[in-house]
Design a protein around this motif. Sequence first.
Motif, PDB file in Angstrom:
ATOM      1  N   THR A 290       0.862  -1.178   0.000  1.00  0.00           N
ATOM      2  CA  THR A 290       0.000   0.000   0.000  1.00  0.00           C
ATOM      3  C   THR A 290       0.896   1.225   0.000  1.00  0.00           C
ATOM      4  OG1 THR A 290      -0.186  -0.182   2.407  1.00  0.00           O
ATOM      5  CG2 THR A 290      -1.981  -1.097   1.094  1.00  0.00           C
ATOM      6  N   VAL A 291       1.197   1.703  -1.192  1.00  0.00           N
ATOM      7  CA  VAL A 291       2.127   2.824  -1.368  1.00  0.00           C
ATOM      8  C   VAL A 291       1.530   3.821  -2.377  1.00  0.00           C
ATOM      9  CG1 VAL A 291       4.207   1.508  -0.831  1.00  0.00           C
ATOM     10  CG2 VAL A 291       3.356   1.566  -3.177  1.00  0.00           C
ATOM     11  N   MET A 292       1.979   5.060  -2.277  1.00  0.00           N
ATOM     12  CA  MET A 292       1.596   6.091  -3.239  1.00  0.00           C
ATOM     13  C   MET A 292       2.814   6.951  -3.531  1.00  0.00           C
ATOM     14  SD  MET A 292      -1.333   9.125  -3.033  1.00  0.00           S
ATOM     15  CE  MET A 292      -2.730   8.065  -3.436  1.00  0.00           C
ATOM     16  N   ASP A 293       3.056   7.223  -4.812  1.00  0.00           N
ATOM     17  CA  ASP A 293       4.188   8.073  -5.142  1.00  0.00           C
ATOM     18  C   ASP A 293       3.893   9.519  -4.747  1.00  0.00           C
ATOM     19  OD1 ASP A 293       3.431   9.838  -7.621  1.00  0.00           O
ATOM     20  OD2 ASP A 293       2.662   7.848  -8.116  1.00  0.00           O
ATOM     21  N   GLU A 294       4.952  10.269  -4.479  1.00  0.00           N
ATOM     22  CA  GLU A 294       4.789  11.647  -4.007  1.00  0.00           C
ATOM     23  C   GLU A 294       4.152  12.550  -5.048  1.00  0.00           C
ATOM     24  OE1 GLU A 294       8.608  11.746  -0.919  1.00  0.00           O
ATOM     25  OE2 GLU A 294       8.846  12.403  -3.001  1.00  0.00           O
TER      26      GLU A 294
END
Length: 522
Positions: free
Chosen positions: A169-173
């Motif tokens: 569960t990740v999101m790029d900046e």
Amino acid sequence: MNERLYMGVDIGTSGVKAIAFDQDGNEQFKAHETYPLETPTPDTAVQDPELIYEKTRAVIMEVAEHCENKVACVSFSSAMHSLVCMNESGALLTPLITWADKRSAHVSKRWQADGTGHTLYEKTGTPTHPMSPLCKLRWLQEEQPQLLENTAMAFGIKEYIFFRLFDVTVMDESLASATGLMNIHSLEWDETALQAAGLFPSQLPDLVKTTAAFHSKDQKQRDSLRSLNLSPDTPFVIGASDGVLSNLGVGAINHGEVALTIGTSAAVRSASRTPHIDDKGRTFCYLLTEDHWIIGGAVNNGGLVLQWLVEEFVKEQHQSIGLAEATNTVMHDTKDVPPGANGLFFLPFLTGERAPLWNPDARAAFLGLSIAHTREDMVRAALEGVTYNIYSVLLALQELIGVPQAVYASGGFSRSSSWKQIVADVFDQPLYFPTSYESSTFGAAVLAMYALEDIQDLHHFKNQQLIEEKIEPNTENVKTYQELMSVYLDLSRSLAPHYERLTEMQQRLNGESRKNPVHPRT
């Protein structure tokens, strides 16, 4: 063919495409799949995340099959502002709520009125508007608090795809900087924004750099990559948003260089080494990398206006020969209409508006219409109105960056010689059209090369950028449009106080409720 290929995947609103580029930036293979945008009410615009995931797998699989194990990396571009909520077991609680969904309009209006919106904008760089996941989350909190209470993770479509592929569960900046939830100065989730949304930090994904690479970490994931016709060791670079990658793809990443895109919607964007906030809140500020920021504005109503005109003005012709051919015919018929459309103006706000108004209630209008005007005048006025509105975004941007040194243009409008000339004349700038129109996908591939250290900096292709066409402004037309632009701005401002009343009247006459249901998944 060079041995190493880089696959860019662009997840858009209407479809997903994957393109393999070689080390010299040449396009090798391409695949494209479409999916619907569901609009059960005028304010609702949602999609099926699972369908988009499957279509994304399909285009990766098709391109990888042609590449014969030469794919060095897969990198992603994605449309901004999408939101989907997932519970602790991984089940989706909502459809994908897209940027075009306007059901949180009452939230954005309230925040614009009481000053909360500008305070949040100064922290996050995202204007207060229903497109923003921040506004969507607040709307969900007010409409269905139990749904948000059951939400273990709130993220967008690219994050959902990475969750399915790599169980992360990740999101790029970059995409995070377009949510209204990330502080662009500290590059962390903003406490004030989270409080406004009614969200806990644990309900948001971990923030990662746009160059972050992910690898299969167990046999199931390795088998999944094999099923995509990829080596199980192929890295997936998370990438960035489509807007900032479009700038990278056309080469507009130096100060003073502007990327102009006119497709269904439109945008004007410029690069900066540091984040910039507009005192009047007219522009966004989104991240590409920590030392590359993109500032500008996106408008709802670009080629969409022309499509509407063709579908409604030449309905029989459109139905008999198809949209593309009918559009060519209409555009050809307007080539002899002089600049200014014989004194006719069009405010192009068919679907509300983002920049520079940030007003979902904005409505379109023909002004100055007389019995002497023709269909051709109306089409010309519409093209000019779209261009005036885009130029008004550039005027706001110029207050931050100065007059552009170069304008790199792309998008569907490039197929029309008359529209290209209108834009050059209104902007009073030469337009440079790169040979490749796939700017976001190519930008994702360039970011992959940079992440793998196969190129040393993001300017690597700058001197190799091939320009297919240059459109010079017509001096006489420029003078005419400078006068007309002043009138357009006055007309647009004079109608602004009436938009909310018009919207309320239309909703009442159409039987639409001000508050639409969330349409939870079943």
